[in-house]
Design a protein around this motif. Structure first.
Motif: not given
Length: 283
Positions: A43-64
């Motif tokens: 990927t062009r962006l770091s895998r760690g960044l993409l994985q955190e974005i995935c977690l953030f979007v998933t749980w932000a929409f689950l929580h709030c």
């Protein structure tokens, strides 16, 4: 195929569902032709960044989800919201630590505090207020089974520890309708309302309160006897029903609130709390 990467993050090809021990990781690293499903595409962006974005979007929409939606709309770009959040939160730890963090009530509290610093629109500020109270309840013990102590004239009613009464500058349901439609909140909908959030064993529920009910709940503070509260309500609003004397009618109304789990006697409140697990918000 020769560009696949083994960097410890989740694969794009499959979800393993469990963590591999060191011996298995060595086999995977030594034989990529046999275990390509454990590798990631470049990927062009770091895998760690993409994985955190995935977690953030998933749980932000689950929580709030409605708070996240309001902020993304205010900023004009969900990607900008992700960037600003990740820049403000503490440096990420290991991937499994990140998963534990985003799935916890701590993330909800941190995100609400972050949202309060950037929210400017009425829609975003309404959602910040609602979810800040939800976060407060999520950090408190889970209410246990309510004692069956009825409201009497000598009872000292108190709001249930599973309930939050919230004063807002606009109806949150109207805010949600505006967010779904993509239209700004109309001036007709920008009227103060009082709502309540009730926490349950499997999530929570938000509902609007009438002016008399909101005032009644504000008087239920474990300091005044039910007869005193009922007399004050009768003096201000009259009787809630023609079937009863006004004072008796408000005592009956408090008993109805107790049966719905919104009000308890002062002794019942102190006896009905116990520790409990955190869980995603249902609203």
């Amino acid at each position: 195929r020769g560009l696949l990467e083994l960097d410890g993050s989740l694969s794009d090809f499959s979800y393993q569902g469990f963590r591999q021990p060191a011996a298995e990781l060595r086999l995977i690293a030594a034989h990529p032709e046999l275990f390509p499903n454990f590798y990631a595409v470049p990927t062009r962006l770091s895998r760690g960044l993409l994985q955190e974005i995935c977690l953030f979007v998933t749980w932000a929409f689950l929580h709030c989800r409605w708070l996240a939606t309001a902020l993304a709309r205010e900023l004009g770009d969900p990607w900008l919201l992700c960037q600003r959040w990740i820049a403000c939160r503490p440096p990420p730890g290991r991937s499994e630590g990140l998963f534990d963090y985003y799935s916890s009530a701590e993330f909800l509290s941190d995100f609400v505090r972050f949202a309060a610093t950037i929210a400017r629109t009425t829609e975003a500020r309404v959602m910040v207020t609602v979810y800040s109270r939800i976060a407060e309840l999520e950090r408190s013990p889970v209410p246990g089974r309510r004692p069956r102590e009825m409201i009497s004239v000598d009872s000292c009613p108190a709001i249930s520890p599973s309930l939050a009464v919230i004063r807002l500058p606009a109806d949150p349901e109207a805010v949600i309708d505006a967010l779904v439609s993509g239209q700004p909140l109309s001036s007709k909908k920008r009227r103060p309302v009082t709502v309540a959030w009730r926490r349950g064993q499997h999530g929570g529920r938000l509902f609007r309160l009438s002016a008399p009910t909101a005032h009644l709940l504000s008087l239920c503070n474990a300091k005044h006897k039910a007869y005193v509260i009922a007399s004050a309500m009768a003096s201000r609003f009259g009787g809630p029903s023609e079937r009863y004397d006004p004072v008796v009618g408000w005592i009956v109304a408090m008993e109805h609130l107790r049966r719905r789990g919104l009000v308890e006697t002062a002794t019942a409140v102190s006896a009905s709390v116990r520790p409990g697990p955190n869980r995603p918000t249902a609203w």
